[in-house]
Design a protein around this motif. Structure first.
Motif: not given
Lengths: 136, 251, 121
Positions: C60, C62, C64-66
């Motif tokens: 996902n 988000f 990945k970003a997290f």
């Protein structure tokens, strides 16, 4: 000829001279544990990229006793980092005014700690929903 | 004389005879209202005329009598024997070279004070008949706290980064710099920025915070330094968006 | 006088340090609780961190970003402090210590990006 002979005192061991400095070194030391945790998470991401076997081995590794002990220490240091981070915040942020009055340092610290509590509860809530609530 | 006595240990350094500083103990008559400064002057007047120290006002405004008392940077005039029932240890201000006994070399500090241009650089010059530069109480309130500095040097003695890198401009001078930057009549912020941004500037600070703890005038130099970091970071990343040749650059 | 002053490049590292420090202060302890203790303590179901779950999370955007934000910023926060602590205890190793400290953060960041890329979308 000048009789001046200024004496420069050595700095060796300066952090032991004052309890304030001892505390400073301890809270700077939390960084080593943050570094270890980053390393632990990095290992996880790398294992995840390798496939199921690697990931399961990583989870077993995290669940082992030495890692549980290490993570308990990391947890304690993270808490201490958070506490000291918000304790020094009134000194690091520009002065803030509400209704013409300057916000007290203790209020800024309390807001920071409160924010950490809210963010942490929120994070756990999201993880809980993703892993239990959402799955049902 | 049956009066109680108090022990005062002083770190002596007499350059003509001492290779390194040595501790010397004195016994002084004790009273509840006796300041460390009074005790030191008793020693100088009655026991040992060779003891050297700086002092002037006796009321925490001249900033002359800063020294390490019980290991903490303090003004001798507002520190009292009654708070040290075990006896008291007095040493020259830390992180300054010792000139003699309790007298430190202030030259480096004075030089730093000058470097921050601690005077109003008017935004626009006014002639005499245009009258004075006006300022509202609210405008004064912005910098008043930082104007309370008495240049006593306690914050330098509290700052390990000053001790580790004597070139660091240091808490007091940066607080003074901040005081003029915050002044509504001043237009010199850009000129002072080069010093803030430089390798002897604000980024030597690791937010120990002890400078603000020991300040006898509640100036909060740590805040001045850390606000300086934010300003410097802004300057670092947005400098290319400013017209070329603007003051404050340091290549 | 200004000619003698050299601009410090600390703002880059200081901002990363600050961002990581703030993130760690806000959710660091809770993250450790979640990743290490929540399952053994029964706070989360036993399969909470199963391969399927984690893969879906890491695929996902988000997620990945997290993951990238946490791993990279924690690294940059930690190494900046460690580097200054070395200076504090009298090890002024200069470039060597700098490369060693910040190098682990850079390597950690790049490896995380690579792993997240490999995991796919």
């Amino acid at each position: 000829m000048s009789a001046r002979k200024p004496y420069v005192r050595p700095m060796a061991g300066w952090w032991r001279r004052d309890p304030f400095f001892v505390e400073y070194m301890v809270h700077e030391g939390t960084a080593f544990f943050v570094w270890l945790y980053a390393l632990e998470l990095l290992a996880g991401v790398l294992c995840l990229a390798q496939g199921k076997a690697a990931w399961d081995a990583y989870r077993a590794f995290v669940a082992s006793v030495p890692l549980l002990i290490l993570n308990a220490a990391i947890f304690a240091m993270m808490l201490y980092h958070g506490y000291t981070w918000f304790k020094i915040m009134p000194r690091t942020l520009p002065p803030m005014k509400v209704g013409g009055k300057r916000v007290a340092g203790a209020t800024i610290t309390a807001l920071g700690l409160g924010g950490a509590l809210v963010a942490s509860v929120l994070l756990f809530g999201i993880v809980w929903m993703l892993t239990s609530g959402g799955a049902q | 004389m049956s009066a109680a006595m108090a022990k005062v240990s002083v770190l002596r350094y007499r350059p003509e005879q001492d290779e390194v500083p040595v501790w010397q103990d004195y016994q002084v008559p004790y009273s509840d209202d006796m300041s460390v400064l009074t005790a030191l002057n008793y020693i100088k007047d009655e026991l040992d005329g060779t003891l050297s120290l700086r002092w002037s006002c006796r009321q925490a405004i001249c900033g002359s009598c800063g020294m390490m008392i019980g290991g903490k940077p303090s003004l001798a005039c507002k520190t009292f024997l009654r708070d040290y029932p075990e006896g008291i240890r007095v040493e020259a201000l830390a992180h300054f070279p010792i000139e003699r006994d309790l007298v430190v070399v202030m030259d480096g500090f004075m030089d730093k004070l000058q470097k921050v241009k601690p005077y109003i650089i008017p935004k626009e010059a006014r002639s005499l008949d245009e009258g004075e530069y006006l300022q509202t109480p609210a405008e004064m309130d912005l910098y008043a706290q930082f104007a309370g500095c008495i240049n006593c040097g306690l914050c330098y003695a509290a700052c390990p980064q000053v001790g580790l890198n004597p070139d660091f401009i240091g808490p007091g001078a940066i607080a003074l710099l901040h005081r003029y930057n915050l002044d509504s009549r001043d237009g010199g912020s850009a000129e002072r920025m080069a010093l803030i941004n430089s390798e002897v500037g604000v980024f030597n600070c690791t937010a120990v915070g002890y400078c603000s703890e020991v300040c006898p005038k509640m100036v909060d130099p740590a805040n001045a330094v850390n606000v300086g970091k934010m300003n410097s970071a802004r300057d670092y990343f947005f400098r290319f968006m400013r017209p070329a040749g603007e003051k404050g650059e340091c290549r | 006088m200004n000619q003698a002053l050299k601009r410090s490049h600390e703002p880059i590292f200081w901002l990363l340090f600050g961002a990581g420090g703030m993130l760690a202060a806000l959710i660091g302890a809770m993250l450790v609780l979640i990743t290490a203790f929540a399952v053994p303590l029964g706070l989360l179901p036993a399969d909470a961190f199963s391969y399927a779950n984690m893969l879906a999370f890491a695929q996902n955007l988000f997620g990945k970003a997290f993951i990238l934000a946490v791993v990279a910023l924690f690294f940059w926060h930690a190494v900046h402090r460690i580097f200054h602590s070395l200076h504090d205890v009298g090890i002024h190793a200069g470039t060597g210590a700098r490369v060693l400290c910040y190098g682990t953060a850079l390597a950690g960041t790049l490896l995380t990006v690579w792993a997240l890329w490999t995991i796919g979308f």
